[in-house]
Design a protein around this motif. Structure first.
Motif, PDB file in Angstrom:
ATOM      1  N   LEU A  12       0.827  -1.201   0.000  1.00 12.70           N
ATOM      2  CA  LEU A  12       0.000   0.000   0.000  1.00 12.70           C
ATOM      3  C   LEU A  12       0.867   1.258   0.000  1.00 12.70           C
ATOM      4  O   LEU A  12       0.583   2.230  -0.720  1.00 12.70           O
ATOM      5  CB  LEU A  12      -0.930  -0.013   1.220  1.00 12.70           C
ATOM      6  CG  LEU A  12      -2.081  -1.023   1.185  1.00 12.70           C
ATOM      7  CD1 LEU A  12      -2.825  -1.034   2.521  1.00 12.70           C
ATOM      8  CD2 LEU A  12      -3.037  -0.716   0.047  1.00 12.70           C
ATOM      9  N   VAL A  13       1.911   1.257   0.821  1.00 13.79           N
ATOM     10  CA  VAL A  13       2.812   2.410   0.862  1.00 13.79           C
ATOM     11  C   VAL A  13       3.506   2.597  -0.482  1.00 13.79           C
ATOM     12  O   VAL A  13       3.630   3.729  -0.981  1.00 13.79           O
ATOM     13  CB  VAL A  13       3.848   2.238   1.992  1.00 13.79           C
ATOM     14  CG1 VAL A  13       4.928   3.316   1.912  1.00 13.79           C
ATOM     15  CG2 VAL A  13       3.158   2.285   3.350  1.00 13.79           C
ATOM     16  N   LEU A  31       2.445   1.717  -3.494  1.00 13.68           N
ATOM     17  CA  LEU A  31       1.485   2.233  -4.469  1.00 13.68           C
ATOM     18  C   LEU A  31       1.230   3.721  -4.235  1.00 13.68           C
ATOM     19  O   LEU A  31       1.157   4.504  -5.186  1.00 13.68           O
ATOM     20  CB  LEU A  31       0.174   1.451  -4.390  1.00 13.68           C
ATOM     21  CG  LEU A  31       0.229   0.009  -4.912  1.00 13.68           C
ATOM     22  CD1 LEU A  31      -1.081  -0.709  -4.596  1.00 13.68           C
ATOM     23  CD2 LEU A  31       0.499  -0.018  -6.409  1.00 13.68           C
ATOM     24  N   ALA A  32       1.104   4.117  -2.958  1.00 14.40           N
ATOM     25  CA  ALA A  32       0.846   5.516  -2.645  1.00 14.40           C
ATOM     26  C   ALA A  32       2.020   6.402  -3.056  1.00 14.40           C
ATOM     27  O   ALA A  32       1.834   7.482  -3.636  1.00 14.40           O
ATOM     28  CB  ALA A  32       0.562   5.660  -1.151  1.00 14.40           C
ATOM     29  N   VAL A  33       3.237   5.961  -2.776  1.00 14.04           N
ATOM     30  CA  VAL A  33       4.418   6.752  -3.105  1.00 14.04           C
ATOM     31  C   VAL A  33       4.577   6.889  -4.619  1.00 14.04           C
ATOM     32  O   VAL A  33       4.878   7.972  -5.135  1.00 14.04           O
ATOM     33  CB  VAL A  33       5.674   6.126  -2.476  1.00 14.04           C
ATOM     34  CG1 VAL A  33       6.945   6.754  -3.026  1.00 14.04           C
ATOM     35  CG2 VAL A  33       5.636   6.277  -0.961  1.00 14.04           C
ATOM     36  N   TRP A  61       2.177   6.658  -6.863  1.00 16.99           N
ATOM     37  CA  TRP A  61       1.080   7.510  -7.356  1.00 16.99           C
ATOM     38  C   TRP A  61       1.415   8.978  -7.129  1.00 16.99           C
ATOM     39  O   TRP A  61       1.234   9.810  -8.016  1.00 16.99           O
ATOM     40  CB  TRP A  61      -0.210   7.135  -6.641  1.00 16.99           C
ATOM     41  CG  TRP A  61      -1.409   7.894  -7.140  1.00 16.99           C
ATOM     42  CD1 TRP A  61      -2.217   7.575  -8.194  1.00 16.99           C
ATOM     43  CD2 TRP A  61      -1.927   9.116  -6.596  1.00 16.99           C
ATOM     44  NE1 TRP A  61      -3.202   8.506  -8.340  1.00 16.99           N
ATOM     45  CE2 TRP A  61      -3.054   9.468  -7.383  1.00 16.99           C
ATOM     46  CE3 TRP A  61      -1.550   9.936  -5.529  1.00 16.99           C
ATOM     47  CZ2 TRP A  61      -3.799  10.619  -7.126  1.00 16.99           C
ATOM     48  CZ3 TRP A  61      -2.293  11.087  -5.276  1.00 16.99           C
ATOM     49  CH2 TRP A  61      -3.402  11.414  -6.064  1.00 16.99           C
ATOM     50  N   LEU A  62       1.910   9.297  -5.922  1.00 20.40           N
ATOM     51  CA  LEU A  62       2.274  10.686  -5.629  1.00 20.40           C
ATOM     52  C   LEU A  62       3.411  11.159  -6.526  1.00 20.40           C
ATOM     53  O   LEU A  62       3.425  12.301  -6.992  1.00 20.40           O
ATOM     54  CB  LEU A  62       2.694  10.811  -4.162  1.00 20.40           C
ATOM     55  CG  LEU A  62       1.560  10.729  -3.134  1.00 20.40           C
ATOM     56  CD1 LEU A  62       2.135  10.664  -1.732  1.00 20.40           C
ATOM     57  CD2 LEU A  62       0.617  11.907  -3.273  1.00 20.40           C
TER      58      LEU A  62
END
Length: 252
Positions: A239-240, A242-244, A246-247
């Motif tokens: 999850l981390v 994917l978030a990084v 995406w950002l």
């Protein structure tokens, strides 16, 4: 157990290399920062040494991530002037100095792990800008076998010596920059310094997931069955990651 040591990490390295050929050095760097080799080593340590040993090793691995980033920073600045052999030597020297400075943090391993996480935003700013005129390209398939062999050898060495090394040093050495050194040097030789710098700088994004994995694993081992603890840690890391990523895409 020996078969697991010999096959698991090389298979994961193969998957990362395949992703590198498709999406380029920046994405490859982010994937290489993901807890591939270290997670495999910590799994084997859990099976062989138990959860208490692995909890301490996981926190040491989180701190070791900072030393891994020092490798990338040193290699990248050297790559602006030299070919890959001296860059590799300087990168390893930087890693060794960072590891040598870390024993003082052993008295407060949780604090040290959180400080390593706090170092990530600064680390990303310490890399040089890639030279604009450098050649670009994807790593060649000829580098696959050395990568896979290096990963298998690291797992064998660390897990075989873990009882002598203890959890702190086992955890720190589990983060030895095998992927950074092999992928970085091969990318440097085949695609130029700019591609190597992008790959190594991309690893900073992967280390957010890496440290999240280590912290989650250290907090859940002993509280949950080992399989559940690893599943929880890997899920959080994914999850981390994917978030990084995406950002990162939406900032440019």
């Amino acid at each position: 157990m020996l078969l697991l040591k010999l096959l698991l990490v090389p298979a994961l390295i193969w998957l990362i290399t395949a992703a590198a050929r498709k999406w380029g050095p920046g994405v490859a760097g982010a994937l290489a920062g993901f807890p591939v080799i270290t997670g495999s080593i910590l799994l084997i340590l859990t099976l062989e040494q138990g959860p208490d040993f692995t909890r301490q090793a996981a926190l040491a691995s989180a701190l070791g991530a900072a030393a891994n980033m020092v490798f990338g920073i040193a290699y990248s600045w050297a790559a602006l002037r030299w070919r890959w052999p001296p860059c590799l030597a300087l990168g390893v020297a930087g890693y060794a100095l960072a590891v040598a400075a870390s024993p003082s943090a052993a008295a407060a391993p949780w604090l040290a792990a959180w400080l390593a996480l706090a170092f990530l935003p600064l680390a990303g700013r310490l890399f040089p800008a890639p030279p604009a005129a450098a050649a670009q390209g994807a790593p060649r398939e000829a580098g696959m076998a050395p990568r896979m062999l290096a990963g298998a050898l690291l797992v064998l060495i660390i897990t075989s010596l873990s009882q002598r090394l203890g959890p702190a040093l086992s955890g720190a050495l589990a983060v030895f920059p095998v992927l950074a050194s092999v992928l970085g040097a091969f990318t440097h030789a085949s695609a130029g310094p700019a591609a190597a710098i992008r790959l190594l700088r991309g690893m900073v994004r992967g280390f957010y997931a890496f440290i999240a994995f280590c912290l989650a694993l250290a907090g859940s081992l002993g509280q949950l069955p080992a399989a559940s603890a690893f599943l929880l840690a890997l899920s959080l890391a994914a999850l981390v990651q994917l978030a990084v990523m995406w950002l990162g895409r939406h900032r440019h």
